[in-house]
Design a protein around this motif. Structure first.
Motif, PDB file in Angstrom:
ATOM      1  N   LEU A 156      38.877  40.638  39.343  1.00  0.00           N
ATOM      2  CA  LEU A 156      39.571  41.829  38.870  1.00  0.00           C
ATOM      3  C   LEU A 156      39.627  42.882  39.967  1.00  0.00           C
ATOM      4  CD1 LEU A 156      38.080  42.223  35.286  1.00  0.00           C
ATOM      5  CD2 LEU A 156      40.324  41.328  35.890  1.00  0.00           C
ATOM      6  N   ARG A 157      40.777  43.534  40.077  1.00  0.00           N
ATOM      7  CA  ARG A 157      40.957  44.593  41.063  1.00  0.00           C
ATOM      8  C   ARG A 157      41.423  45.846  40.370  1.00  0.00           C
ATOM      9  NH1 ARG A 157      37.718  42.393  43.504  1.00  0.00           N
ATOM     10  NH2 ARG A 157      38.083  40.747  44.947  1.00  0.00           N
TER      11      ARG A 157
ATOM     12  N   LEU B 167      35.791  37.519  36.296  1.00  0.00           N
ATOM     13  CA  LEU B 167      35.554  38.966  36.308  1.00  0.00           C
ATOM     14  C   LEU B 167      35.528  39.511  37.732  1.00  0.00           C
ATOM     15  CD1 LEU B 167      32.779  39.381  33.583  1.00  0.00           C
ATOM     16  CD2 LEU B 167      35.187  40.010  33.406  1.00  0.00           C
ATOM     17  N   SER B 168      35.003  38.730  38.659  1.00  0.00           N
ATOM     18  CA  SER B 168      34.901  39.180  40.049  1.00  0.00           C
ATOM     19  C   SER B 168      36.259  39.298  40.721  1.00  0.00           C
ATOM     20  CB  SER B 168      34.008  38.228  40.847  1.00  0.00           C
ATOM     21  OG  SER B 168      32.692  38.256  40.332  1.00  0.00           O
TER      22      SER B 168
ATOM     23  N   SER C  85      35.919  45.815  37.928  1.00  0.00           N
ATOM     24  CA  SER C  85      35.120  44.601  37.733  1.00  0.00           C
ATOM     25  C   SER C  85      33.656  44.944  37.512  1.00  0.00           C
ATOM     26  CB  SER C  85      35.267  43.689  38.958  1.00  0.00           C
ATOM     27  OG  SER C  85      34.393  42.604  38.883  1.00  0.00           O
TER      28      SER C  85
ATOM     29  N   LYS D  68      31.441  44.422  34.018  1.00  0.00           N
ATOM     30  CA  LYS D  68      30.206  43.637  34.054  1.00  0.00           C
ATOM     31  C   LYS D  68      29.025  44.436  33.508  1.00  0.00           C
ATOM     32  CE  LYS D  68      31.454  40.818  38.056  1.00  0.00           C
ATOM     33  NZ  LYS D  68      31.115  40.532  39.471  1.00  0.00           N
TER      34      LYS D  68
END
Length: 178
Positions: A95-96, A92-93, A101, A105
């Motif tokens: 993701l851009r 997830l981190s 992101s 979350k």
């Protein structure tokens, strides 16, 4: 690394997690702290061994805690968020843009909190507030505090992961002679 070593350490991590989960009923504040702590254990298993080992620990702790742990609300928080979130957090981190992101979350967390509280009330009969009475203001304060808790957990995971990679993992690998 040998699969037998991974299985043995994962089993020990699951047993330790289950023991800590069973102790979560000692104090009310541990309802939220214990699932967060157990998520950190899952991070360590994922980093040192594998994604499969981390999912195995999560599954074992989830099933056994549901059966054995007295504090069902803590179990629900572990099953619905804190057990699996540290496993998928690195993906997830990545993701851009980063705002997407963060949004995903927060939505995942709030959905998990809602489902955990809904299940606690409807399935296990755990009152949302001790006296059974609550207002919209109390609900809003609870939501804000839970989101602050999540942001603090994100910071904890970030720094713990960096510390683990730099210091602890090297020590563990020496012990395991990978």
């Amino acid at each position: 690394m040998k699969k037998s070593l991974s299985a043995a350490v994962s089993g020990l991590a699951a047993a330790l997690s289950l023991a800590v989960m069973c102790a979560s009923g000692l104090f009310y504040g541990l309802t939220y702290a214990v699932p967060m702590l157990l998520g950190i254990i899952v991070v360590s298993i994922r980093k040192t061994f594998s994604l499969f080992a981390a999912w195995s620990v999560y599954a074992a702790v989830s099933i056994l805690s549901l059966i054995l742990a007295p504090e069902k609300e803590a179990v629900l928080f572990y099953i619905l968020f804190f057990g699996w979130y540290p496993i998928i957090r690195p993906s997830l981190s990545k993701l851009r843009p980063a705002l997407i992101s963060v949004f995903i979350k927060i939505v995942l967390y709030n959905t998990a909190v809602f489902l955990a509280e809904l299940a606690a009330v409807s399935i296990f009969g755990i009152p949302f507030f001790e006296d059974g009475n609550f207002s919209a203001v109390m609900l809003a304060v609870f939501a804000v505090l839970m989101n602050i808790l999540f942001l603090l957990y994100e910071i904890l995971l970030k720094y713990y992961t960096a510390f683990y990679e730099k210091k602890l993992e090297k020590q563990l690998l020496k012990i395991f002679k990978k």
